[in-house]
Design a protein around this motif. Structure first.
Motif, PDB file in Angstrom:
ATOM      1  N   LEU A  31       0.847  -1.192   0.000  1.00 29.00           N
ATOM      2  CA  LEU A  31       0.000   0.000   0.000  1.00 29.00           C
ATOM      3  C   LEU A  31       0.883   1.243   0.000  1.00 29.00           C
ATOM      4  O   LEU A  31       1.743   1.402   0.861  1.00 29.00           O
ATOM      5  CB  LEU A  31      -0.914   0.019   1.231  1.00 29.00           C
ATOM      6  N   ASP A  32       0.692   2.125  -0.974  1.00 27.42           N
ATOM      7  CA  ASP A  32       1.481   3.343  -1.086  1.00 27.42           C
ATOM      8  C   ASP A  32       1.082   4.312   0.029  1.00 27.42           C
ATOM      9  O   ASP A  32      -0.018   4.867   0.024  1.00 27.42           O
ATOM     10  CB  ASP A  32       1.244   3.984  -2.451  1.00 27.42           C
ATOM     11  N   LYS A  37      -1.861  11.121   5.257  1.00 26.09           N
ATOM     12  CA  LYS A  37      -1.692  12.112   6.319  1.00 26.09           C
ATOM     13  C   LYS A  37      -2.537  11.701   7.527  1.00 26.09           C
ATOM     14  O   LYS A  37      -3.474  10.914   7.399  1.00 26.09           O
ATOM     15  CB  LYS A  37      -2.130  13.499   5.838  1.00 26.09           C
ATOM     16  N   LEU A  38      -2.200  12.251   8.692  1.00 24.55           N
ATOM     17  CA  LEU A  38      -3.012  12.013   9.879  1.00 24.55           C
ATOM     18  C   LEU A  38      -4.450  12.455   9.603  1.00 24.55           C
ATOM     19  O   LEU A  38      -4.681  13.538   9.045  1.00 24.55           O
ATOM     20  CB  LEU A  38      -2.463  12.776  11.083  1.00 24.55           C
ATOM     21  N   GLY A  39      -5.407  11.628   9.990  1.00 27.78           N
ATOM     22  CA  GLY A  39      -6.805  11.950   9.768  1.00 27.78           C
ATOM     23  C   GLY A  39      -7.362  11.422   8.465  1.00 27.78           C
ATOM     24  O   GLY A  39      -8.574  11.508   8.230  1.00 27.78           O
ATOM     25  N   ASP A  40      -6.497  10.875   7.598  1.00 28.24           N
ATOM     26  CA  ASP A  40      -6.981  10.284   6.347  1.00 28.24           C
ATOM     27  C   ASP A  40      -7.792   9.017   6.638  1.00 28.24           C
ATOM     28  O   ASP A  40      -7.643   8.390   7.695  1.00 28.24           O
ATOM     29  CB  ASP A  40      -5.808   9.933   5.429  1.00 28.24           C
ATOM     30  N   SER A  41      -8.613   8.657   5.673  1.00 28.03           N
ATOM     31  CA  SER A  41      -9.431   7.449   5.805  1.00 28.03           C
ATOM     32  C   SER A  41      -8.859   6.321   4.958  1.00 28.03           C
ATOM     33  O   SER A  41      -8.468   6.539   3.807  1.00 28.03           O
ATOM     34  CB  SER A  41     -10.866   7.733   5.356  1.00 28.03           C
ATOM     35  N   ILE A  42      -8.819   5.128   5.549  1.00 24.50           N
ATOM     36  CA  ILE A  42      -8.423   3.930   4.819  1.00 24.50           C
ATOM     37  C   ILE A  42      -9.465   2.853   5.118  1.00 24.50           C
ATOM     38  O   ILE A  42      -9.714   2.528   6.284  1.00 24.50           O
ATOM     39  CB  ILE A  42      -7.024   3.434   5.218  1.00 24.50           C
ATOM     40  N   ALA A  43     -10.093   2.333   4.070  1.00 26.25           N
ATOM     41  CA  ALA A  43     -11.052   1.245   4.249  1.00 26.25           C
ATOM     42  C   ALA A  43     -10.274  -0.027   4.566  1.00 26.25           C
ATOM     43  O   ALA A  43      -9.385  -0.434   3.818  1.00 26.25           O
ATOM     44  CB  ALA A  43     -11.891   1.060   2.995  1.00 26.25           C
ATOM     45  N   THR A  44     -10.635  -0.643   5.685  1.00 22.71           N
ATOM     46  CA  THR A  44      -9.949  -1.840   6.173  1.00 22.71           C
ATOM     47  C   THR A  44     -10.990  -2.941   6.279  1.00 22.71           C
ATOM     48  O   THR A  44     -11.844  -2.907   7.166  1.00 22.71           O
ATOM     49  CB  THR A  44      -9.295  -1.561   7.538  1.00 22.71           C
ATOM     50  N   CYS A  48     -14.426   2.031   7.149  1.00 20.09           N
ATOM     51  CA  CYS A  48     -13.700   3.293   7.027  1.00 20.09           C
ATOM     52  C   CYS A  48     -13.049   3.628   8.361  1.00 20.09           C
ATOM     53  O   CYS A  48     -13.730   3.897   9.352  1.00 20.09           O
ATOM     54  CB  CYS A  48     -14.666   4.402   6.616  1.00 20.09           C
ATOM     55  N   LEU A  49     -11.709   3.594   8.400  1.00 20.72           N
ATOM     56  CA  LEU A  49     -10.971   3.885   9.618  1.00 20.72           C
ATOM     57  C   LEU A  49     -10.125   5.143   9.428  1.00 20.72           C
ATOM     58  O   LEU A  49      -9.617   5.400   8.334  1.00 20.72           O
ATOM     59  CB  LEU A  49     -10.059   2.711   9.986  1.00 20.72           C
ATOM     60  N   THR A  50      -9.965   5.901  10.507  1.00 18.06           N
ATOM     61  CA  THR A  50      -9.202   7.142  10.473  1.00 18.06           C
ATOM     62  C   THR A  50      -7.789   6.894  10.980  1.00 18.06           C
ATOM     63  O   THR A  50      -7.599   6.348  12.078  1.00 18.06           O
ATOM     64  CB  THR A  50      -9.874   8.220  11.335  1.00 18.06           C
ATOM     65  N   VAL A  51      -6.816   7.307  10.211  1.00 17.19           N
ATOM     66  CA  VAL A  51      -5.405   7.110  10.556  1.00 17.19           C
ATOM     67  C   VAL A  51      -5.016   8.047  11.700  1.00 17.19           C
ATOM     68  O   VAL A  51      -5.163   9.272  11.598  1.00 17.19           O
ATOM     69  CB  VAL A  51      -4.513   7.372   9.332  1.00 17.19           C
ATOM     70  N   VAL A  52      -4.510   7.464  12.801  1.00 20.03           N
ATOM     71  CA  VAL A  52      -4.054   8.281  13.942  1.00 20.03           C
ATOM     72  C   VAL A  52      -2.538   8.217  14.114  1.00 20.03           C
ATOM     73  O   VAL A  52      -1.950   9.066  14.781  1.00 20.03           O
ATOM     74  CB  VAL A  52      -4.759   7.856  15.253  1.00 20.03           C
ATOM     75  N   GLU A  53      -1.902   7.218  13.530  1.00 21.42           N
ATOM     76  CA  GLU A  53      -0.446   7.111  13.480  1.00 21.42           C
ATOM     77  C   GLU A  53      -0.093   6.378  12.200  1.00 21.42           C
ATOM     78  O   GLU A  53      -0.868   5.538  11.727  1.00 21.42           O
ATOM     79  CB  GLU A  53       0.111   6.316  14.675  1.00 21.42           C
ATOM     80  N   PHE A  54       1.082   6.657  11.648  1.00 18.02           N
ATOM     81  CA  PHE A  54       1.486   5.921  10.448  1.00 18.02           C
ATOM     82  C   PHE A  54       2.984   6.063  10.229  1.00 18.02           C
ATOM     83  O   PHE A  54       3.643   6.963  10.768  1.00 18.02           O
ATOM     84  CB  PHE A  54       0.725   6.412   9.219  1.00 18.02           C
ATOM     85  N   ASN A  55       3.521   5.146   9.432  1.00 20.23           N
ATOM     86  CA  ASN A  55       4.879   5.258   8.916  1.00 20.23           C
ATOM     87  C   ASN A  55       4.860   4.777   7.476  1.00 20.23           C
ATOM     88  O   ASN A  55       3.785   4.668   6.867  1.00 20.23           O
ATOM     89  CB  ASN A  55       5.887   4.510   9.793  1.00 20.23           C
ATOM     90  N   SER A  56       6.000   4.464   6.931  1.00 17.05           N
ATOM     91  CA  SER A  56       6.076   4.143   5.507  1.00 17.05           C
ATOM     92  C   SER A  56       5.421   2.821   5.133  1.00 17.05           C
ATOM     93  O   SER A  56       5.182   2.560   3.953  1.00 17.05           O
ATOM     94  CB  SER A  56       7.538   4.132   5.048  1.00 17.05           C
ATOM     95  N   ASN A  83      -8.312  -6.433   3.509  1.00 26.44           N
ATOM     96  CA  ASN A  83      -8.307  -5.684   2.255  1.00 26.44           C
ATOM     97  C   ASN A  83      -8.218  -4.189   2.541  1.00 26.44           C
ATOM     98  O   ASN A  83      -8.905  -3.676   3.428  1.00 26.44           O
ATOM     99  CB  ASN A  83      -9.594  -5.979   1.477  1.00 26.44           C
ATOM    100  N   LEU A  84      -7.384  -3.492   1.779  1.00 29.75           N
ATOM    101  CA  LEU A  84      -7.118  -2.080   2.028  1.00 29.75           C
ATOM    102  C   LEU A  84      -7.421  -1.227   0.793  1.00 29.75           C
ATOM    103  O   LEU A  84      -7.121  -1.617  -0.330  1.00 29.75           O
ATOM    104  CB  LEU A  84      -5.651  -1.876   2.423  1.00 29.75           C
ATOM    105  N   GLU A  85      -8.023  -0.069   1.063  1.00 28.82           N
ATOM    106  CA  GLU A  85      -8.239   0.919   0.003  1.00 28.82           C
ATOM    107  C   GLU A  85      -8.218   2.310   0.618  1.00 28.82           C
ATOM    108  O   GLU A  85      -8.959   2.585   1.563  1.00 28.82           O
ATOM    109  CB  GLU A  85      -9.576   0.702  -0.706  1.00 28.82           C
ATOM    110  N   LYS A  86      -7.372   3.180   0.091  1.00 27.21           N
ATOM    111  CA  LYS A  86      -7.372   4.571   0.526  1.00 27.21           C
ATOM    112  C   LYS A  86      -8.585   5.288  -0.064  1.00 27.21           C
ATOM    113  O   LYS A  86      -9.135   4.871  -1.090  1.00 27.21           O
ATOM    114  CB  LYS A  86      -6.076   5.263   0.089  1.00 27.21           C
ATOM    115  N   ALA A  87      -8.990   6.381   0.599  1.00 30.03           N
ATOM    116  CA  ALA A  87     -10.136   7.143   0.103  1.00 30.03           C
ATOM    117  C   ALA A  87      -9.854   7.629  -1.315  1.00 30.03           C
ATOM    118  O   ALA A  87      -8.728   7.994  -1.659  1.00 30.03           O
ATOM    119  CB  ALA A  87     -10.423   8.319   1.025  1.00 30.03           C
TER     120      ALA A  87
END
Length: 218
Positions: A31-32, A37-44, A48-56, A83-87
C-alpha cells in the motif's frame, strides 16, 4: 468515499484494547503510504478507519464500540489479512461502485464451490438487508466491490474470477467465515426517497383528541 477496488492486502499486526474500544495496527508492503496524512481514511475490510499514526509501511486506527458491534472486527486476531483501500480522489478512475465504508451488517459464507477457474460463494445476509440486494447489482464484501450473480432467501451468490482472488483476501474465505457487508448506497437513497413521498402524500388524519373527547372516548 471509496470504490471497492482493493489496492493492497495488509496484515493486522496489533489489536490493542482501549477500555471498551480498541486500536488496530495494519502493515502492508504494497500500500502506497507516501501521500497518507493524519486523519486520512483507509477502508480496512470495508470499514472506514481514520489514521491516527502511520509510517512508511503501516498505520494505526481506533475502533469505537459501535464499530466493533456492527462489523466482524470482534472476531479478528493479530496476523489476519485485510483488504485495504485509501479514500478516492476526484481524479480516481471509478472502477467499482460508490462505497461509503459504513458497514450495514455482517454476513456469513455458507457455501464455497470451485467452478472452472472461478470460485462461487453463497453468502447469508441479515434479513433486513435483503431488500437492498438485487441480482446483477453491486454489493461490498469485506471492502471488495462485487456483483450479485443470484439470489435466494436471505442469501446471494458471488462468482470470483482468478484476478480478484489473487488481489484480495477472498480466495481464502471458507464456510463459516463472517464478512462485512455494505449494500449499494443508491438503494438506500431510493428507499428514503420513496418513503418520504409516501409520507407526504398520505392524507391527514381527522382523528383528534378534541374529537375523541366530544364523542366520549377520552
Amino acid at each position: 468515499m471509496f470504490t471497492g477496488i482493493v489496492e493492497a492486502v495488509g496484515t493486522l499486526t496489533a489489536i490493542t484494547p482501549k477500555g471498551e474500544d480498541i486500536s488496530v495496527t495494519v502493515s502492508s508492503n504494497t500500500l502506497d503510504m507516501s501521500d497518507v496524512k493524519l486523519g486520512d481514511s483507509i477502508a480496512t475490510n470495508g470499514v472506514c478507519l481514520t489514521v491516527v499514526e502511520f509510517n512508511s509501511h503501516s498505520y494505526t486506527a481506533d475502533l469505537s464500540l459501535e464499530t466493533l458491534q456492527k462489523t466482524g472486527f470482534t472476531d479478528y486476531q493479530a496476523g489476519d489479512k485485510v483488504n485495504l483501500e485509501k479514500a478516492m480522489l476526484p481524479t480516481t478512475r471509478f472502477g467499482g461502485h460508490i462505497v461509503s465504508g459504513h458497514v450495514d451488517g455482517v454476513g456469513e459464507i455458507v457455501e464455497r464451490n470451485q467452478v472452472g477457474r472461478s470460485i462461487e460463494f453463497w453468502v447469508a445476509m441479515p434479513a433486513e438487508l435483503s431488500k437492498y440486494v438485487a441480482e446483477k447489482g453491486s454489493i461490498t464484501v469485506d471492502g471488495i466491490s462485487l456483483t450479485v450473480n443470484a439470489l435466494r432467501k436471505n442469501a446471494f451468490k458471488l462468482t470470483i474470477v482468478p484476478h480478484t482472488g489473487s488481489e484480495t483476501t477472498i480466495a481464502d474465505f471458507h464456510v463459516g467465515r463472517k464478512v462485512n457487508l455494505e449494500v449499494d448506497v443508491l438503494a438506500r437513497y431510493m428507499e428514503r426517497l420513496l418513503t418520504s413521498q409516501q409520507q407526504e402524500s398520505a392524507p391527514e388524519s381527522r382523528l383528534t383528541m378534541e374529537f375523541l373527547q366530544q364523542n366520549g372516548f377520552a
